[in-house]
Motif scaffolding. Structure first.
Motif, short mmCIF file in Angstrom:
data_model
loop_
_atom_site.label_atom_id
_atom_site.label_comp_id
_atom_site.label_asym_id
_atom_site.label_seq_id
_atom_site.Cartn_x
_atom_site.Cartn_y
_atom_site.Cartn_z
N VAL A 81 0.97 -1.51 0.47
CA VAL A 81 0.16 0.03 -0.49
C VAL A 81 0.64 1.49 -0.18
CG1 VAL A 81 -1.67 1.46 1.01
CG2 VAL A 81 -2.21 -0.79 1.19
N ARG A 82 1.81 1.17 0.55
CA ARG A 82 2.68 2.02 1.22
C ARG A 82 3.51 2.28 -0.45
NH1 ARG A 82 6.78 1.79 6.53
NH2 ARG A 82 3.95 1.96 7.65
N GLU A 83 3.84 1.78 -1.45
CA GLU A 83 4.30 1.51 -2.40
C GLU A 83 3.37 2.25 -3.05
OE1 GLU A 83 4.49 -0.79 -1.17
OE2 GLU A 83 7.24 -1.03 -0.57
N MET A 84 1.85 2.24 -3.37
CA MET A 84 1.03 2.55 -3.95
C MET A 84 0.75 3.86 -4.34
SD MET A 84 0.35 0.36 -6.78
CE MET A 84 -0.96 1.35 -7.34
N ILE A 88 0.74 7.61 -5.97
CA ILE A 88 -0.15 9.06 -6.25
C ILE A 88 -0.21 10.74 -5.74
CG2 ILE A 88 -1.89 9.80 -4.72
CD1 ILE A 88 -2.77 7.29 -3.48
N ASP A 89 1.12 11.04 -5.13
CA ASP A 89 1.64 12.06 -5.06
C ASP A 89 2.19 12.43 -6.45
OD1 ASP A 89 0.50 12.33 -2.77
OD2 ASP A 89 2.61 12.04 -1.60
N GLY A 90 1.69 14.17 -6.87
CA GLY A 90 2.56 14.26 -8.10
C GLY A 90 1.17 15.51 -8.99
N VAL A 100 -0.48 3.30 -12.95
CA VAL A 100 0.47 1.76 -13.58
C VAL A 100 2.24 1.82 -13.58
CG1 VAL A 100 -0.61 0.23 -16.29
CG2 VAL A 100 -1.61 1.69 -15.53
N ARG A 101 2.47 2.68 -13.53
CA ARG A 101 4.03 2.20 -13.21
C ARG A 101 4.95 0.95 -12.50
NH1 ARG A 101 7.66 3.47 -17.86
NH2 ARG A 101 6.75 4.11 -17.95
N ARG A 102 3.58 1.90 -11.23
CA ARG A 102 3.96 1.54 -10.00
C ARG A 102 3.49 -0.12 -9.64
NH1 ARG A 102 5.39 4.12 -5.94
NH2 ARG A 102 6.74 5.52 -6.70
N ALA A 139 -10.23 1.49 2.90
CA ALA A 139 -9.65 2.07 3.66
C ALA A 139 -8.52 2.43 4.07
CB ALA A 139 -9.81 0.85 5.57
N GLU A 140 -7.27 1.45 3.52
CA GLU A 140 -6.26 1.79 2.96
C GLU A 140 -5.97 2.39 1.22
OE1 GLU A 140 -4.22 1.67 5.21
OE2 GLU A 140 -5.54 0.95 6.81
N MET A 141 -6.76 2.63 0.56
CA MET A 141 -6.72 3.21 -0.73
C MET A 141 -7.59 4.12 -0.92
SD MET A 141 -3.63 2.06 -1.82
CE MET A 141 -3.92 2.32 -3.46
N LEU A 142 -8.95 3.55 -1.26
CA LEU A 142 -10.05 4.47 -2.14
C LEU A 142 -10.37 5.42 -0.93
CD1 LEU A 142 -12.08 4.53 -3.82
CD2 LEU A 142 -13.88 2.91 -1.89
#
Length: 208
Positions: A81-84, A88-90, A100-102, A139-142
């Protein structure tokens, strides 16, 4: 079994029963992930995980409370999750490509790909496992994604993007369906990223 699942490290042999140390907890989780990859959620048992980790089943229950608790912790440690979140930032205009790349990179990393396969396999094999993964993802991504988007229908947009990524992982890495499984990575990114970008920031025929 797929090549992804076979990337997982083999369990170290143990002599005697382990005690309740952090290393023991990690060994139990590792054994559980291997079992989820091989047997799915229904075929994984507390007793079998304990035997593979070289511990008493009571110690597994002490750490995780139940099979569901063990699976939830496997999700927490297995889904990167942390890697995804880092993707998001940017600039919002490049969000689709970054995601997609990550995501592809995580599937292709031997340290994370087999864990993602284990969880996907379990989710496909049993509704309870799918429910647990769904709750975790919300909870963690959406929720973090909707906060980032700050636009109309943010939750629906995030779910559309997630469905695209999950389906991509299943077809390319778990089922290995040609020609998608053999498509060069940069070509795949170029094909999928615009769709994700549209889901996340483009015009959608949504009302209400």
């Amino acid at each position: 079994m797929t090549e992804i699942a076979e990337q997982r490290p083999r369990a170290a042999r143990t002599s005697g029963r382990r005690t309740g140390s952090p290393q023991t907890r990690a060994a139990i989780l590792d054994a559980a992930m291997r079992s989820f990859a091989d047997k799915g959620y229904p075929g994984t048992t507390i007793r079998a995980v304990a035997r593979a980790a070289g511990v008493d089943p009571a110690l597994v229950m002490h750490f995780f409370g139940s099979k569901d608790g063990l699976f939830v912790e496997a999700i927490r440690t297995g889904l990167p999750v942390r890697e995804m979140h880092g993707a998001i930032d940017g600039d919002p205009a490049g969000l689709g490509e970054r995601l997609v790349r990550r995501y592809l990179g995580l599937w292709e990393d031997p340290a994370t790909g087999w864990r993602m396969y284990a969880l996907l396999h379990s989710a496909a094999s049993a509704p309870p496992a799918a429910d647990l993964i769904r709750n975790f993802m919300v909870a963690e991504m959406l929720i973090p994604m909707t906060r980032y988007l700050r636009c109309d229908h943010a939750e629906t947009r995030a779910l559309l993007a997630a469905s695209q990524l999950v389906g991509l992982g299943m077809v390319r890495y778990a089922l290995k369906i040609e020609p998608l499984s053999a498509l060069p990575r940069e070509q795949l990114i170029a094909c999928v990223a615009p769709t994700l970008q549209r889901y996340l920031t483009g015009d959608l025929p949504l009302t209400g």
